[in-house]
Design a protein around this motif. Sequence first.
Motif, PDB file in Angstrom:
ATOM      1  N   LEU A  36     -40.362  47.471  17.588  1.00 39.75           N
ATOM      2  CA  LEU A  36     -39.656  48.505  18.333  1.00 39.75           C
ATOM      3  C   LEU A  36     -40.595  49.643  18.732  1.00 39.75           C
ATOM      4  O   LEU A  36     -40.545  50.146  19.859  1.00 39.75           O
ATOM      5  N   ARG A  37     -41.456  50.038  17.802  1.00 47.16           N
ATOM      6  CA  ARG A  37     -42.400  51.122  18.118  1.00 47.16           C
ATOM      7  C   ARG A  37     -43.385  50.694  19.199  1.00 47.16           C
ATOM      8  O   ARG A  37     -43.727  51.489  20.077  1.00 47.16           O
ATOM      9  N   ASN A  38     -43.829  49.455  19.116  1.00 42.89           N
ATOM     10  CA  ASN A  38     -44.762  48.959  20.134  1.00 42.89           C
ATOM     11  C   ASN A  38     -44.120  48.937  21.521  1.00 42.89           C
ATOM     12  O   ASN A  38     -44.827  48.984  22.533  1.00 42.89           O
ATOM     13  N   ALA A  39     -42.779  48.848  21.542  1.00 44.68           N
ATOM     14  CA  ALA A  39     -42.062  48.817  22.822  1.00 44.68           C
ATOM     15  C   ALA A  39     -41.570  50.198  23.238  1.00 44.68           C
ATOM     16  O   ALA A  39     -40.771  50.319  24.168  1.00 44.68           O
ATOM     17  N   GLY A  40     -42.030  51.232  22.534  1.00 43.56           N
ATOM     18  CA  GLY A  40     -41.741  52.597  22.957  1.00 43.56           C
ATOM     19  C   GLY A  40     -40.628  53.327  22.248  1.00 43.56           C
ATOM     20  O   GLY A  40     -40.324  54.473  22.585  1.00 43.56           O
ATOM     21  N   ALA A  41     -39.996  52.700  21.266  1.00 44.71           N
ATOM     22  CA  ALA A  41     -38.888  53.356  20.567  1.00 44.71           C
ATOM     23  C   ALA A  41     -39.409  54.290  19.474  1.00 44.71           C
ATOM     24  O   ALA A  41     -40.460  54.058  18.884  1.00 44.71           O
ATOM     25  N   ARG A  42     -38.655  55.333  19.238  1.00 42.89           N
ATOM     26  CA  ARG A  42     -38.910  56.201  18.083  1.00 42.89           C
ATOM     27  C   ARG A  42     -38.069  55.663  16.932  1.00 42.89           C
ATOM     28  O   ARG A  42     -36.837  55.655  17.016  1.00 42.89           O
ATOM     29  N   VAL A  43     -38.730  55.198  15.876  1.00 44.03           N
ATOM     30  CA  VAL A  43     -38.034  54.494  14.804  1.00 44.03           C
ATOM     31  C   VAL A  43     -38.314  55.144  13.462  1.00 44.03           C
ATOM     32  O   VAL A  43     -39.465  55.479  13.140  1.00 44.03           O
ATOM     33  N   PHE A  44     -37.244  55.304  12.675  1.00 46.26           N
ATOM     34  CA  PHE A  44     -37.357  55.885  11.337  1.00 46.26           C
ATOM     35  C   PHE A  44     -36.606  54.999  10.348  1.00 46.26           C
ATOM     36  O   PHE A  44     -35.616  54.348  10.708  1.00 46.26           O
ATOM     37  N   VAL A  45     -37.083  54.973   9.115  1.00 49.89           N
ATOM     38  CA  VAL A  45     -36.432  54.197   8.061  1.00 49.89           C
ATOM     39  C   VAL A  45     -36.071  55.154   6.924  1.00 49.89           C
ATOM     40  O   VAL A  45     -36.911  55.466   6.077  1.00 49.89           O
ATOM     41  N   PRO A  46     -34.843  55.666   6.900  1.00 48.32           N
ATOM     42  CA  PRO A  46     -34.428  56.570   5.827  1.00 48.32           C
ATOM     43  C   PRO A  46     -34.286  55.819   4.511  1.00 48.32           C
ATOM     44  O   PRO A  46     -33.940  54.643   4.492  1.00 48.32           O
ATOM     45  N   HIS A  47     -34.580  56.487   3.401  1.00 53.32           N
ATOM     46  CA  HIS A  47     -34.431  55.886   2.086  1.00 53.32           C
ATOM     47  C   HIS A  47     -33.194  56.454   1.408  1.00 53.32           C
ATOM     48  O   HIS A  47     -33.092  57.670   1.188  1.00 53.32           O
ATOM     49  N   LEU A  48     -32.269  55.584   1.078  1.00 56.16           N
ATOM     50  CA  LEU A  48     -31.037  55.970   0.397  1.00 56.16           C
ATOM     51  C   LEU A  48     -31.074  55.425  -1.021  1.00 56.16           C
ATOM     52  O   LEU A  48     -31.918  54.592  -1.362  1.00 56.16           O
ATOM     53  N   SER A  49     -30.145  55.854  -1.852  1.00 57.04           N
ATOM     54  CA  SER A  49     -30.049  55.307  -3.201  1.00 57.04           C
ATOM     55  C   SER A  49     -29.951  53.787  -3.114  1.00 57.04           C
ATOM     56  O   SER A  49     -29.181  53.245  -2.316  1.00 57.04           O
ATOM     57  N   ALA A  50     -30.722  53.107  -3.954  1.00 55.44           N
ATOM     58  CA  ALA A  50     -30.690  51.648  -3.942  1.00 55.44           C
ATOM     59  C   ALA A  50     -29.322  51.134  -4.351  1.00 55.44           C
ATOM     60  O   ALA A  50     -28.852  50.117  -3.845  1.00 55.44           O
ATOM     61  N   THR A  51     -28.675  51.845  -5.286  1.00 52.73           N
ATOM     62  CA  THR A  51     -27.328  51.473  -5.727  1.00 52.73           C
ATOM     63  C   THR A  51     -26.463  52.723  -5.816  1.00 52.73           C
ATOM     64  O   THR A  51     -26.756  53.633  -6.576  1.00 52.73           O
ATOM     65  N   HIS A  52     -25.423  52.750  -5.031  1.00 51.17           N
ATOM     66  CA  HIS A  52     -24.441  53.854  -5.119  1.00 51.17           C
ATOM     67  C   HIS A  52     -23.284  53.542  -4.178  1.00 51.17           C
ATOM     68  O   HIS A  52     -23.294  52.538  -3.456  1.00 51.17           O
ATOM     69  N   SER A  53     -22.301  54.415  -4.172  1.00 51.72           N
ATOM     70  CA  SER A  53     -21.119  54.212  -3.334  1.00 51.72           C
ATOM     71  C   SER A  53     -21.468  54.411  -1.865  1.00 51.72           C
ATOM     72  O   SER A  53     -22.497  55.004  -1.508  1.00 51.72           O
ATOM     73  N   ASN A  54     -20.587  53.942  -0.993  1.00 55.17           N
ATOM     74  CA  ASN A  54     -20.804  54.096   0.443  1.00 55.17           C
ATOM     75  C   ASN A  54     -20.837  55.558   0.847  1.00 55.17           C
ATOM     76  O   ASN A  54     -21.634  55.954   1.703  1.00 55.17           O
ATOM     77  N   GLU A  55     -19.961  56.368   0.236  1.00 54.61           N
ATOM     78  CA  GLU A  55     -19.893  57.781   0.600  1.00 54.61           C
ATOM     79  C   GLU A  55     -21.142  58.542   0.168  1.00 54.61           C
ATOM     80  O   GLU A  55     -21.668  59.374   0.922  1.00 54.61           O
ATOM     81  N   VAL A  56     -21.642  58.272  -1.036  1.00 51.46           N
ATOM     82  CA  VAL A  56     -22.842  58.961  -1.515  1.00 51.46           C
ATOM     83  C   VAL A  56     -24.036  58.597  -0.637  1.00 51.46           C
ATOM     84  O   VAL A  56     -24.804  59.466  -0.205  1.00 51.46           O
ATOM     85  N   ARG A  57     -24.177  57.319  -0.346  1.00 48.86           N
ATOM     86  CA  ARG A  57     -25.280  56.891   0.504  1.00 48.86           C
ATOM     87  C   ARG A  57     -25.105  57.433   1.927  1.00 48.86           C
ATOM     88  O   ARG A  57     -26.079  57.760   2.602  1.00 48.86           O
ATOM     89  N   GLY A  58     -23.852  57.534   2.366  1.00 52.24           N
ATOM     90  CA  GLY A  58     -23.588  58.085   3.686  1.00 52.24           C
ATOM     91  C   GLY A  58     -23.972  59.550   3.788  1.00 52.24           C
ATOM     92  O   GLY A  58     -24.514  59.995   4.813  1.00 52.24           O
ATOM     93  N   GLU A  59     -23.723  60.312   2.723  1.00 57.56           N
ATOM     94  CA  GLU A  59     -24.111  61.723   2.708  1.00 57.56           C
ATOM     95  C   GLU A  59     -25.627  61.865   2.727  1.00 57.56           C
ATOM     96  O   GLU A  59     -26.169  62.754   3.389  1.00 57.56           O
ATOM     97  N   GLN A  60     -26.314  60.992   2.000  1.00 59.05           N
ATOM     98  CA  GLN A  60     -27.777  61.005   2.020  1.00 59.05           C
ATOM     99  C   GLN A  60     -28.293  60.702   3.417  1.00 59.05           C
ATOM    100  O   GLN A  60     -29.259  61.324   3.887  1.00 59.05           O
TER     101      GLN A  60
END
Length: 293
Positions: A36-60
């Motif tokens: 994606l980056r090679n094709a011009g996109a700005r790409v980020f990979v956020p790190h969330l808790s490996a194990t937690h609820s959907n809401e907690v990870r969503g807030e992160q």
Amino acid sequence: MQRNANTQYPILLVHGLFGFDRIGRFELFHDVKQALRNAGARVFVPHLSATHSNEVRGEQLLTQIQRVLKGTGASKVNLIGHSQGALAARYAAAVAPQSVASVTSVSGPNHGSELADFLCKALIPGSLPEQIAEMVASLFADFLSLLSGNHRLPQDAVAALNALTTEGVRAFNEKYPQGLPKTWGGKGRELVNGVRYYSWSGVLQRNILDEGLNALNPLHAFLRAFSHYFINEPEQNDGMVGRYSSHLGTVIKSDYPLDHLRVISQPSGLPTKNIDPVNLYMQHAERLKNAGL
């Protein structure tokens, strides 16, 4: 021919349960991110808790979205979530639609995972025959031992497992129904509150020979073993998520010949027959670009 994935808004690739930097010697999202980056996109990979609820990870995720917006000057982001990452993305879009241009679910358990249901039963004494419970728990533990990830974030494996069961996701969906199909196996609304919703996923091939060299991958062997615990979608799952359970918004395709982990990478030396998973992300970035996203 040079591909163009220069989307108007940055792309965030959101990892799922047991979010890890690598699968064995392969970096998670590496091939996708680089293409994606090679094709011009700005790409980020956020790190969330490996194990937690959907809401907690969503807030992160919401916190990291704001950092990306501040750092890039963009007004919105495109979220592409794999597995439980799709639920975190859905949460973020429901809570802050003004900051999200699109949500794409890749093999997301949008109606829960039958494997999670079975694992929950295996952990409750007496719910399953002891021999079966021990086998399931042992199989899953061995699978996790192959996955590595060390993040300094809160972890709660029980909350994560409960959040992925059919019952847990049903409760989640009652609060955040955006993009969900009204009928089982159908498509949902693509545009809700200014956010566009898409999804795609894969299924295990009935004949293991059709998996090509991926059949030799130990991770694939685990996923094929997990698939035996699906009741509603016994031959329509990727080893962790059922095909129709993955549907959200505009369903691009839900039966690609890809297992739950191959859908996020294309490691060299292990070609998948007839499909390049990285190209699916390239095509989707172009789809987002053409939609003005």
